[in-house]
Structure formats: structure tokens, C-alpha cells
Motif scaffolding. Structure first.
Motif, PDB file in Angstrom:
ATOM      1  N   ARG A 182       0.807  -1.220   0.000  1.00 48.71           N
ATOM      2  CA  ARG A 182       0.000   0.000   0.000  1.00 48.71           C
ATOM      3  C   ARG A 182       0.840   1.269   0.000  1.00 48.71           C
ATOM      4  O   ARG A 182       0.382   2.315  -0.454  1.00 48.71           O
ATOM      5  CB  ARG A 182      -0.923   0.009   1.230  1.00 48.71           C
ATOM      6  N   SER A 183       2.041   1.200   0.545  1.00 53.81           N
ATOM      7  CA  SER A 183       2.881   2.395   0.593  1.00 53.81           C
ATOM      8  C   SER A 183       4.339   1.974   0.610  1.00 53.81           C
ATOM      9  O   SER A 183       4.672   0.852   1.002  1.00 53.81           O
ATOM     10  CB  SER A 183       2.559   3.233   1.836  1.00 53.81           C
ATOM     11  N   ARG A 186       9.115   4.865  -4.137  1.00 50.74           N
ATOM     12  CA  ARG A 186       8.637   4.760  -5.510  1.00 50.74           C
ATOM     13  C   ARG A 186       9.791   4.551  -6.485  1.00 50.74           C
ATOM     14  O   ARG A 186      10.857   5.159  -6.363  1.00 50.74           O
ATOM     15  CB  ARG A 186       7.877   6.028  -5.892  1.00 50.74           C
ATOM     16  N   THR A 201       5.606   0.746  -6.489  1.00 52.88           N
ATOM     17  CA  THR A 201       5.879   1.004  -5.081  1.00 52.88           C
ATOM     18  C   THR A 201       6.653  -0.167  -4.500  1.00 52.88           C
ATOM     19  O   THR A 201       6.256  -1.326  -4.671  1.00 52.88           O
ATOM     20  CB  THR A 201       4.565   1.186  -4.297  1.00 52.88           C
ATOM     21  N   GLN A 325       4.394  10.489  -7.086  1.00 50.84           N
ATOM     22  CA  GLN A 325       3.798   9.949  -5.878  1.00 50.84           C
ATOM     23  C   GLN A 325       2.791   8.860  -6.232  1.00 50.84           C
ATOM     24  O   GLN A 325       2.213   8.853  -7.323  1.00 50.84           O
ATOM     25  CB  GLN A 325       3.099  11.056  -5.085  1.00 50.84           C
ATOM     26  N   ARG A 326       2.563   7.963  -5.295  1.00 53.79           N
ATOM     27  CA  ARG A 326       1.612   6.883  -5.535  1.00 53.79           C
ATOM     28  C   ARG A 326       0.203   7.446  -5.669  1.00 53.79           C
ATOM     29  O   ARG A 326      -0.225   8.269  -4.860  1.00 53.79           O
ATOM     30  CB  ARG A 326       1.645   5.871  -4.386  1.00 53.79           C
TER      31      ARG A 326
END
Length: 336
Positions: A182-183, A186, A201, A325-326
Motif C-alpha cells: 500500500r505504501s 517509488r 511502489t 507519488q503513488r
């Protein structure tokens, strides 16, 4: 004459130079082997395919299943450097001497010199550095050997369609889990000359040490090839050696399209899954390609399959840090 006329530091420097020289240029040993131009014309009754086939397989086992475990042992404080000399002597010679005869005289000479240096009781750091450098060198040789091996012969050894339809599902693998990234940090992956780029990610929280090893090596560009057993999966030999502890693994057959894996034990491969797979082994999770980009992977996979199995045209994969960014949109997956 002594097998070493220079310091261990000088030996490692040559290994690194040889490895760097193979990053984008096919080494002469591989070209000579596939063209039958080795210094020693090894091969019964004038053919060299048997020599090529066996040397390719032995190089694979040597780099992945002999040298890499030696690196792991050398880093283990329970093993002393003097012990490592005996272990390397016991495991190396059968591989390096046969490969010397079968088209890799330079590698054979380097292996002999490495064993001589290890007898001089170097420090643990020196042993690890030398073994890592030699592993990176043989991994890169194996990457080129894999690419140019005539995998296209596989079209003459196809399973009957009914056999595939009746195949049982993969068996359970203890400890496996379906990962959801999920995070994390990158990265961006680009394939040339396809001019296709995806963002991803890393599993920074799930496998922090492994991801740190990757990030430290970025950016890098390497040959992209296709799996020959697993299914719709692509891999590339990375230009570093990671012995990081692995905290999260996932069965290959359970992974989603866009999964990024890293296989330390099979050549330090950076792996991208673009479709269904059958292999039920678990591998370290490295990251996940954005859902918005996952649809691009089928085109890449098809081109890489053609490259590996037929045309041998080179496709280059570049991995680098990304500034993007995601996206806020999460991957929707029915598998939990």
C-alpha cells in the motif's frame, strides 16, 4: 608459478571491471560458446551443442547455487575466514575447472586465483568482498548465457492441450501469504526500445533490508528476459548481491499482475509478473506496479517472450527512483 601475482584488492578490482564491461556488451566467452568458436573445441563427434548445453547449466548452478551460498556463509560469524578457504576449495573446483575447459578459461583462471588468495588468511571483510565480486561476475556471465541459449527449441516439446487442461492446481506452500503493498518508496521501470514505462511502489515496510539493497544500486540497466518455467513472468539479473533477511514471501502462483519479486538465490533476479503463473514456490516480495500501469505489461511480456525464445533482439530494462507519488486509488483485488 604461483597462481597469484597481485593483491586481493587488485584481484577484486579486475572482477569489477570485467563485470562492468559486460553490463551492455555480450562477453566474448558467451559469443564463442554459442558460435562454436571456443579455444578448445570441446564436443563429441564435432558438435558443440552438448558442450553449450552442459556449460550453460553448470554456469547457472555455479553462480546461483554454489557461489551465492558461499557469500552467505562467509558473512555468517559462525564461520571463520580460514574455514571458508576449505569450503570454497571443496565446492568450487568441480565447477570452475570444467567450465574452464568448456569455454570459460578466464573464469577458470580467476577461480584458481581466488582460492589461492583465500589460503592467505584474509580478513572476513576481504573474503566477503572477493566472493561477492566473483558472484556478480558469474551472475552477469549467466545472464548473457541465458539470453542467447536456444530456448526456441521448446516449441518441439509441447504438452498436449488436454494434459494442460487436466493439470492439478498448485499445492499449498506453508508460510505463504498474499501480499498487498500500500505504501513505500517509488521506482520507475522503463523498457527500451519498447518505450514503455511503469511506476511502482517498493515493499519498503514489508522487506526493508531488501528494498534498501535495491535502492542503493539504482539506477541500473540490464537485459530483460522471460521465464522458461514459471509462466507469464519476466526477469533480469541485477548488478548487485543481496543477502538481506526476507520478512515477506508470496507464492508465485498467487501473485497479482504487476507483482515485483526479487530472487536472491537464483542470480539476484528482479522479476515482474505480467500474467498467470503455475509455480507454487514462495519468493521475496519486492513491490507492486501501479494498477494504472499494469495493463502495459502484456505488451512488454509478449515482446520479451519473442526476444528470449526466438529473435534474441535485446530489450533493456532500466530501474530508477521515481519522483511520481503513488496514486490515491488502491488496487482492487478479489484475492485476500
Amino acid at each position: 608459478m604461483s597462481q597469484k601475482q597481485r593483491t586481493l584488492k587488485e584481484f577484486v578490482a579486475e572482477l569489477k571491471a570485467l563485470t562492468d564491461g559486460m553490463m551492455t556488451v555480450e562477453p566474448k566467452e558467451i559469443a564463442d560458446l554459442r558460435l562454436g568458436e571456443m579455444e578448445i573445441p570441446a564436443g563429441s563427434y564435432g558438435q558443440y551443442f552438448g558442450t553449450w548445453d552442459i556449460a550453460h547449466g553448470m554456469l547457472r548452478d555455479y553462480s546461483m547455487y554454489t557461489l551465492y551460498p558461499l557469500v552467505v556463509l562467509a558473512e555468517d560469524p559462525e564461520f571463520q575466514p580460514r574455514q571458508m578457504s576449505k569450503i570454497v576449495d571443496a565446492l568450487d573446483q568441480a565447477y570452475s575447472n570444467y567450465l574452464r575447459y568448456s569455454g570459460f578459461p578466464k573464469m577458470g583462471a580467476l577461480a584458481l586465483e581466488l582460492r589461492a588468495h583465500l589460503k592467505d588468511n584474509p580478513s572476513r571483510e576481504e573474503v566477503v568482498t572477493a566472493l561477492r565480486a566473483f558472484t556478480e561476475y558469474t551472475n552477469k556471465l549467466q545472464a548473457w548465457s541465458f539470453h542467447y541459449f536456444p530456448w526456441g527449441l521448446g516449441k518441439y516439446f509441447q504438452y498436449p492441450a488436454e494434459r494442460l487442461q487436466a493439470a492439478p492446481p498448485p499445492v499449498a506452500d506453508l508460510g505463504a501469504t498474499r501480499a498487498h503493498i500500500r505504501s513505500g518508496q517509488r521506482i520507475r521501470i522503463t523498457w527500451k526500445p519498447l518505450n514503455i514505462t511503469v511506476n511502482a511502489t517498493l515493499a519498503t515496510k514489508e522487506n526493508p533490508e531488501l528494498c534498501a539493497d535495491l535502492v542503493a544500486a539504482l539506477p541500473f540497466t540490464t537485459i530483460q528476459d522471460h521465464a522458461v518455467v514459471t509462466g507469464e513472468s519476466m526477469y533480469a539479473w541485477s548488478p548487485f548481491v543481496s543477502t538481506a533477511p526476507i520478512r515477506l514471501r508470496e507464492r508465485i502462483c498467487d501473485a497479482p499482475i504487476g507483482r515485483i519479486r526479487f530472487s536472491q538465490s537464483t542470480g539476484q533476479k528482479f522479476i515482474v509478473q505480467y500474467g498467470p503463473t503455475t509455480e507454487d514456490l514462495s519468493q521475496p516480495v519486492l513491490g507492486e506496479i501501479d494498477e494504472a500501469d499494469a495493463a502495459k505489461l502484456a505488451e512488454v511480456g509478449k515482446a520479451v517472450w519473442e526476444s528470449t525464445f526466438e529473435s534474441k533482439d535485446l530489450i533493456w530494462m532500466t530501474v530508477e527512483l521515481a519522483k511520481v507519488q503513488r496514486p490515491n486509488t488502491a488496487r482492487h483485488d478479489a484475492t485476500h
